[in-house]
Motif scaffolding. Sequence first.
Motif, PDB file in Angstrom:
ATOM      1  N   ARG A  83       0.800  -1.302  -0.070  1.00  0.00           N
ATOM      2  CA  ARG A  83      -0.130   0.027  -0.091  1.00  0.00           C
ATOM      3  C   ARG A  83       0.697   1.312   0.099  1.00  0.00           C
ATOM      4  N   ASN A  84       2.150   1.104   0.380  1.00  0.00           N
ATOM      5  CA  ASN A  84       3.121   2.251   0.553  1.00  0.00           C
ATOM      6  C   ASN A  84       4.363   2.047  -0.485  1.00  0.00           C
ATOM      7  N   PRO A  85       4.300   2.219  -1.572  1.00  0.00           N
ATOM      8  CA  PRO A  85       5.434   1.595  -2.345  1.00  0.00           C
ATOM      9  C   PRO A  85       6.572   2.465  -2.402  1.00  0.00           C
ATOM     10  N   ARG A  86       6.208   3.984  -1.759  1.00  0.00           N
ATOM     11  CA  ARG A  86       7.454   4.725  -1.833  1.00  0.00           C
ATOM     12  C   ARG A  86       7.794   5.201  -0.267  1.00  0.00           C
ATOM     13  N   SER A  87       7.172   4.759   0.683  1.00  0.00           N
ATOM     14  CA  SER A  87       7.225   5.398   1.812  1.00  0.00           C
ATOM     15  C   SER A  87       7.260   4.489   3.254  1.00  0.00           C
ATOM     16  N   PHE A  88       7.704   3.322   2.800  1.00  0.00           N
ATOM     17  CA  PHE A  88       7.855   2.344   4.042  1.00  0.00           C
ATOM     18  C   PHE A  88       8.911   1.277   3.797  1.00  0.00           C
TER      19      PHE A  88
ATOM     20  N   ARG B 140      13.247  -3.746  -1.972  1.00  0.00           N
ATOM     21  CA  ARG B 140      13.337  -2.566  -1.174  1.00  0.00           C
ATOM     22  C   ARG B 140      13.329  -2.984   0.207  1.00  0.00           C
ATOM     23  N   VAL B 141      13.507  -4.319   0.540  1.00  0.00           N
ATOM     24  CA  VAL B 141      13.839  -4.689   1.873  1.00  0.00           C
ATOM     25  C   VAL B 141      15.445  -4.538   1.975  1.00  0.00           C
ATOM     26  N   MET B 142      15.753  -3.936   3.103  1.00  0.00           N
ATOM     27  CA  MET B 142      17.097  -3.627   3.392  1.00  0.00           C
ATOM     28  C   MET B 142      17.548  -4.562   4.443  1.00  0.00           C
ATOM     29  N   GLU B 143      18.611  -5.233   3.816  1.00  0.00           N
ATOM     30  CA  GLU B 143      19.323  -6.186   4.776  1.00  0.00           C
ATOM     31  C   GLU B 143      21.023  -5.919   4.291  1.00  0.00           C
ATOM     32  N   VAL B 144      21.539  -5.388   5.324  1.00  0.00           N
ATOM     33  CA  VAL B 144      22.967  -5.698   5.331  1.00  0.00           C
ATOM     34  C   VAL B 144      23.465  -5.980   6.839  1.00  0.00           C
ATOM     35  N   LEU B 145      24.774  -6.412   6.727  1.00  0.00           N
ATOM     36  CA  LEU B 145      25.178  -7.050   8.225  1.00  0.00           C
ATOM     37  C   LEU B 145      25.765  -5.950   8.932  1.00  0.00           C
ATOM     38  N   SER B 146      25.033  -5.079   9.196  1.00  0.00           N
ATOM     39  CA  SER B 146      25.487  -3.846  10.063  1.00  0.00           C
ATOM     40  C   SER B 146      24.430  -3.093  10.782  1.00  0.00           C
ATOM     41  N   GLU B 147      24.395  -3.338  12.144  1.00  0.00           N
ATOM     42  CA  GLU B 147      23.440  -2.550  12.681  1.00  0.00           C
ATOM     43  C   GLU B 147      23.692  -1.016  12.722  1.00  0.00           C
ATOM     44  N   HIS B 148      24.607  -0.583  12.328  1.00  0.00           N
ATOM     45  CA  HIS B 148      24.910   0.847  12.237  1.00  0.00           C
ATOM     46  C   HIS B 148      24.105   1.389  10.951  1.00  0.00           C
ATOM     47  N   ASN B 149      24.496   0.555   9.858  1.00  0.00           N
ATOM     48  CA  ASN B 149      23.853   0.829   8.601  1.00  0.00           C
ATOM     49  C   ASN B 149      22.376   1.122   8.671  1.00  0.00           C
ATOM     50  N   CYS B 150      21.593  -0.297   9.137  1.00  0.00           N
ATOM     51  CA  CYS B 150      20.337  -0.195   9.285  1.00  0.00           C
ATOM     52  C   CYS B 150      19.685   0.772  10.067  1.00  0.00           C
ATOM     53  N   HIS B 151      20.178   1.121  11.180  1.00  0.00           N
ATOM     54  CA  HIS B 151      19.693   2.249  12.173  1.00  0.00           C
ATOM     55  C   HIS B 151      19.773   3.480  11.395  1.00  0.00           C
ATOM     56  N   GLY B 152      21.044   3.673  10.907  1.00  0.00           N
ATOM     57  CA  GLY B 152      21.190   5.048  10.573  1.00  0.00           C
ATOM     58  C   GLY B 152      20.288   5.182   9.203  1.00  0.00           C
ATOM     59  N   TRP B 153      20.141   4.277   8.401  1.00  0.00           N
ATOM     60  CA  TRP B 153      19.363   4.460   6.917  1.00  0.00           C
ATOM     61  C   TRP B 153      18.025   4.802   7.528  1.00  0.00           C
ATOM     62  N   LEU B 154      17.399   4.089   8.808  1.00  0.00           N
ATOM     63  CA  LEU B 154      16.030   4.422   8.913  1.00  0.00           C
ATOM     64  C   LEU B 154      15.963   5.675   9.624  1.00  0.00           C
ATOM     65  N   GLU B 155      16.870   6.317  10.237  1.00  0.00           N
ATOM     66  CA  GLU B 155      16.858   7.287  10.700  1.00  0.00           C
ATOM     67  C   GLU B 155      16.783   8.549   9.750  1.00  0.00           C
ATOM     68  N   GLY B 156      17.649   8.405   8.571  1.00  0.00           N
ATOM     69  CA  GLY B 156      17.608   9.440   7.480  1.00  0.00           C
ATOM     70  C   GLY B 156      16.454   9.155   6.910  1.00  0.00           C
ATOM     71  N   TYR B 157      15.645   8.070   6.553  1.00  0.00           N
ATOM     72  CA  TYR B 157      14.592   7.665   6.068  1.00  0.00           C
ATOM     73  C   TYR B 157      13.525   8.387   6.926  1.00  0.00           C
ATOM     74  N   ASN B 158      13.447   8.303   8.027  1.00  0.00           N
ATOM     75  CA  ASN B 158      12.276   8.902   9.135  1.00  0.00           C
ATOM     76  C   ASN B 158      12.573  10.639   9.112  1.00  0.00           C
ATOM     77  N   LEU B 159      13.594  11.006   8.982  1.00  0.00           N
ATOM     78  CA  LEU B 159      13.691  12.421   9.249  1.00  0.00           C
ATOM     79  C   LEU B 159      13.597  13.136   7.828  1.00  0.00           C
ATOM     80  N   THR B 160      13.424  12.487   6.853  1.00  0.00           N
ATOM     81  CA  THR B 160      12.928  13.106   5.593  1.00  0.00           C
ATOM     82  C   THR B 160      11.575  12.694   5.294  1.00  0.00           C
TER      83      THR B 160
ATOM     84  N   ARG C 207       9.611   9.704   5.853  1.00  0.00           N
ATOM     85  CA  ARG C 207       9.087   8.312   5.630  1.00  0.00           C
ATOM     86  C   ARG C 207       9.232   7.558   6.772  1.00  0.00           C
ATOM     87  N   HIS C 208       8.723   6.081   6.752  1.00  0.00           N
ATOM     88  CA  HIS C 208       8.071   5.447   7.645  1.00  0.00           C
ATOM     89  C   HIS C 208       8.919   3.994   7.607  1.00  0.00           C
ATOM     90  N   GLY C 209       9.290   3.279   8.574  1.00  0.00           N
ATOM     91  CA  GLY C 209      10.042   2.157   8.521  1.00  0.00           C
ATOM     92  C   GLY C 209       9.869   1.513  10.012  1.00  0.00           C
TER      93      GLY C 209
END
Length: 797
Positions: free
Chosen positions: A417-422, A462-482, A484-486
């Motif tokens: 339902r949210n192809p560009r925001s989740f 569009r499922v984001m998997e990388v073996l790095s908690e730092h990357n996953c956490h930080g990507w979501l922060e950037g996504y939220n702050l601009t 979008r949801h996740g």
Amino acid sequence: MTTVLTANRKLADLDETDLARVDAWWRAANYLTIGQIYLQGNPLLREPLTPEHIKPRLLGHWGTSPGLSLIYAHVSRLIRLTGQQAIYLAGPGHGGPALVAAGYLEGTYSEIYPRVSQDEAGMLRLFRQFSSPGGIPSHVSVTTPGSIHEGGELGYVLVHAFGAVMDNPDLLAIAVVGDGEAETGPLEGSWKGISFINPERDGAVLPILHLNDGKISGPTVLGRKHANEVQELLRGHGYDVIEVCGDDLPGMHLRFAAALGGAWERIRAIQTAARDGSWDGTRPVWPMIVLRSPKGWTGPAKVDGIQVTGTWRSHQVPLSGVRDNPEHLAILESWLRSYRPEELFDADGAPVGLVRAQAPDGDLRMSASPHANGGLLTRDLDIPDFREYAVEVRGPGTTHAESTRKLGELMRDIYLRNPRSFRLFCPDETNSNRLGAVFEVSDRAFMERTIPGDVKLSADGRVMEVLSEHNCHGWLEGYNLTGRHGMFATYEAFAMVSASQTVQHGKWLQEARNLAWRAKVPSLNVLLTSTAWRNDHNGFSHQGPGLIQVVLTQRGDVARVYLPPDANCLLSVADHCFRSRSYINLIVQDKQPQLQYLTMDEAIAHCARGAGVWEWAGTDDGAGDPDIILACAGDVVTMETVAAARILQERLPNLRVRVVNVVDLMTLIRPKDHPHGMSETLFTELFTDTVDVVFAFHGYPGAIHQLVHGRPDADRFRVRGFIEQGTTTTPFDMTVRNRASRYHLVMDAINNAGRLTRGAADLKAWCESQLARHEAYIVEHLEDMPEVRDWSLAGRA
């Protein structure tokens, strides 16, 4: 070898008019930066500088600032010529005065903070507020217009930038990486972000590695490496490296304009090919810039005969004794006047037309970009009715289900339902965490080559998997702050890898609440699964509930912790969290099959209240106080509590036992200390004011003592939880080792009950014998006793 640029002449070549604009803006920014560090009076040098004009405390960072301002000036020109939407992320966040100066020169700062007006009085306020009581921090903080990246804790500029451009095709994120920051683990691991950016549907990140070979007290590693080694390193990550080096003027302006123009044209060529169908689908070689300029460029070359510019000595405040040392005062005045402020500001103190003409219009100003105030762009998620995913519960504690699997099904349909925001962000564990339903509608994002046999892996994912908690956490922060949801989902113990990011994001959200102009952004939703209690084969290294403790230390305005006991509660909690704004929502739920307790209607009511009495689990008829209260928060310990209550019911039927389950941990706090804190009346209704409480908790026992502090007779709460007893063992043995098993809870209930009934001593002895039997059984049979392993309320009275 340095890349040869073939940029469009308009972008790459500065004509005289543009050169004058860029240089005037840069000089003005440098002047305002120094003024913020030093001056509390005489902002335009209308008179000779005196000690009274100097702040009593000199704080801030000069060394990186002129480079940050040079980049900002040229990116602004690029925006003005092309209309490109861009945001600016300063990895060297301690260059805060440079970014504040930029917002001031663009006019945004005065629009947001009218008292800091574009005149002499406003400039003086700008100077006096910097790093001062009642003013602003020295970093590129939440108070800085145009910022989504504080840059105080180093290492996250690239992850924030990459998160910002995901599903944001028109955005260019300028990510300035400091060479000190480049030494951190998170930054070193984040160059690989281009392996996940699809130019067809995502924006672009332009990293600019700012090498000035100086941190607070010495040289940097990359600053001292040979240029070819730095370029080989970055080319190995997949970048086309463009290098700009020097300190000559106007040469540096000309060379940087060419570099930036070339980089932008390369980005646009990549995106155009991807969007017009001529792209072959392989990972592009994205451009980046290496900028080598002196530390403290344009500052005093020497102070007291010692070289300052170009060394670590210019990192913070190059002249520290200005009020007491006339020679230093004279150097400062000469330094300030070297920018020719009389050419940059008019008689009223406002930037002159030449300076103002450098800024783009309106929202294209980086300090005014809606992307840097993402709440302005946020749309509510289109969330399906979570009730449709309910687990059927015909009786409490009689059926098993993998609770997180239901959440995966909900997120699958949110993706649709949210192809560009989740997006879901997970360190290579989506299937392991039982969230794999999302792969029914999306692959994993991956821009590197794929081979036959790869599963659910493509450039379109569009499922984001990388073996790095730092990357996953930080990507979501950037996504939220601009806007979008996740959700960030990870193994519970390894959430501590990125716990500091959680803390920093909480601080950002907290400070943003104090700024009316900051629109609320989607919440940072964190799911912890593969929890301490059920990491059977992984062992002690995988057993740790520490993030709960971390989030509990955040202010109540932003911190939320949920421990749903079953799937229906998890669905209700997740729906609430996905709809919320500007919180850190921590959800803790194990992935293994677990007993289900509440129907969907019951779960919704229970979660809305945050805590409640489970009458079906106890023997308390509500007529008067019980003899003992068994409370619980967390799925595994809830099962142990329900099992303990059933043992007491069967073996001590005259003992009145009340069972209280807590799903919203923050309800335990007093209302004056947290907005979710339950009222005194409700607290008394659940826990009474005098009856002892045996509390089985998912995390560290001290957390519950912290939460109930100030409640009536808080010492009556006796908490069982994780006490750092772990190993590779059976599920039930984890509860035994941490003294939180059903048998320990029964003995605690007997020891603390308001009255004893006949048979209590025999029951304690039986519990002790069961624990001894358990210890022998698991060694011999390598699994838990059948009456524990297969326990449920099915078929029991």
